[in-house]
Scaffold this active site. Structure first.
Site, PDB file in Angstrom:
ATOM      1  N   CYS A  35     -35.181  64.769  12.173  1.00 36.94           N
ATOM      2  CA  CYS A  35     -36.285  65.568  12.705  1.00 36.94           C
ATOM      3  C   CYS A  35     -35.766  66.514  13.800  1.00 36.94           C
ATOM      4  O   CYS A  35     -35.006  67.426  13.503  1.00 36.94           O
ATOM      5  CB  CYS A  35     -37.394  64.651  13.192  1.00 36.94           C
ATOM      6  SG  CYS A  35     -38.978  65.486  13.375  1.00 36.94           S
TER       7      CYS A  35
ATOM      8  N   HIS B 117     -38.207  60.604   8.590  1.00 38.86           N
ATOM      9  CA  HIS B 117     -37.763  59.583   9.548  1.00 38.86           C
ATOM     10  C   HIS B 117     -37.428  58.271   8.862  1.00 38.86           C
ATOM     11  O   HIS B 117     -38.306  57.402   8.743  1.00 38.86           O
ATOM     12  CB  HIS B 117     -38.889  59.313  10.554  1.00 38.86           C
ATOM     13  CG  HIS B 117     -39.095  60.402  11.551  1.00 38.86           C
ATOM     14  ND1 HIS B 117     -38.450  60.426  12.766  1.00 38.86           N
ATOM     15  CD2 HIS B 117     -39.873  61.505  11.523  1.00 38.86           C
ATOM     16  CE1 HIS B 117     -38.830  61.500  13.449  1.00 38.86           C
ATOM     17  NE2 HIS B 117     -39.692  62.173  12.711  1.00 38.86           N
TER      18      HIS B 117
ATOM     19  N   GLU C 286     -35.906  55.795  10.073  1.00 34.93           N
ATOM     20  CA  GLU C 286     -36.042  54.679  11.027  1.00 34.93           C
ATOM     21  C   GLU C 286     -37.484  54.200  11.143  1.00 34.93           C
ATOM     22  O   GLU C 286     -37.749  53.145  11.713  1.00 34.93           O
ATOM     23  CB  GLU C 286     -35.479  55.086  12.404  1.00 34.93           C
ATOM     24  CG  GLU C 286     -36.394  55.925  13.285  1.00 34.93           C
ATOM     25  CD  GLU C 286     -36.458  57.404  12.906  1.00 34.93           C
ATOM     26  OE1 GLU C 286     -35.911  57.787  11.845  1.00 34.93           O
ATOM     27  OE2 GLU C 286     -37.073  58.177  13.681  1.00 34.93           O
TER      28      GLU C 286
END
Lengths: 76, 221
Positions: free
Chosen positions: B87, B195, B197
């Protein structure tokens, strides 16, 4: 001494912000606007001795992203 | 295995990234402040997290890319250390010149925050070896400036060299050729807007991001 630096999107790079501004202008009832492109104006106060090449270097290193933008330096 | 997550003023995914790396890879993971000119020795992974570094002033990622720590990141990338930018991290990597192209305002002007379908385009990299070519995965995006731009020669070269890692399965933000993630020429730098994560275990709504981190264990150890 003051220098103005204009940062604009290169031709061919789509400008979603300019497009939205264009729609808003039309929404206000203004007609006859063909296209809007948004850019950025950066004013720099500096010593008279600052060289043009230093200003250009500031532009290419930070103020403009040369992948998508052009810059113009206007010295007062 | 040792990892570093770089923190800039305005980073907000740094802790999530560190938790994902630590929990999945077992790496000793340090948060490194951007004013630090030197990185810890012997790093096996550097992560540049998401967020709004410097409030997105000037251009997203522009100020962070000129932080002292980025010279060390660029040097480490040159030595082959894997660098993952997610990002705002992807925006910083393009601004730092580690990846080609630029991330512009989303074509629809709006901030896009939802889980999107991606296609894995290259499963041969250190980051994507846990996936199969052509596999569809679901990973969230949350960005205002994710509209990937590069000139058509650059795009052709990226595609020809297998450097498009992930592609959106549908148009999400106006990105050229629906590109969601890009690899460096040497393959050790990956920038992506989604993302991973945030998708590492069931409680997050899915675990499709997990294999990206798992893939790094084997690569590095």
């Amino acid at each position: 001494m003051k220098t103005r630096i204009f940062v604009t999107l290169k031709n061919g790079v789509l400008d979603p912000q300019g497009k939205a501004i264009h729609h808003a202008i039309e929404g206000l009832g203004f007609s006859g606007v063909h296209d809007v492109r948004a850019g950025r104006l950066i004013e720099i106060e500096h010593e008279p001795g600052l060289s043009k090449s230093d200003l250009e270097s500031m532009c290419t290193k930070l103020l403009a992203n040369m992948v998508i933008e052009n810059f113009e330096i206007e010295q007062a | 295995m040792r990892a570093a997550v770089i923190q800039f003023p305005g980073s907000n995914c740094d802790r999530d990234m560190a938790v994902a790396i630590r929990n999945i890879t077992g790496a000793e993971t340090k948060l490194v402040w951007h004013r630090t000119a030197e990185l810890p020795d012997g790093l096996d992974l550097i992560a540049i997290p998401g967020g709004f570094s410097y409030g997105d002033y000037l251009r997203s990622g522009a100020m962070a890319a000129r932080s002292p720590v980025m010279q060390a990141v660029i040097a480490a990338a040159g030595r082959g250390v894997p660098v993952l930018g997610v990002c705002n991290g992807f925006q910083i990597l393009t601004e730092a010149g580690l990846l080609p192209g630029a991330l512009m305002r989303n074509a629809g002007i709006r901030f896009v925050c939802r889980t999107v379908a991606l296609t894995v385009e290259n499963s041969q990299s250190a980051f994507t070896r846990g996936y199969a070519n052509g596999e569809k995965v679901r990973i969230p995006v949350a960005h205002h400036d994710g509209n990937y731009f590069a000139d058509s020669d650059t795009l052709d070269r990226l595609e020809g060299d297998g450097r498009v890692a992930f592609r959106y399965a549908e148009d999400v933000n106006g990105s050229a050729r629906n590109i969601a993630g890009v690899l460096s020429a040497a393959g050790n730098v990956l920038g992506m807007m989604p993302h991973p994560e945030r998708m590492t275990e069931a409680v997050q709504g899915g675990s499709d991001g997990r294999r990206l981190f798992e893939g790094l264990i084997h690569q590095i150890a």
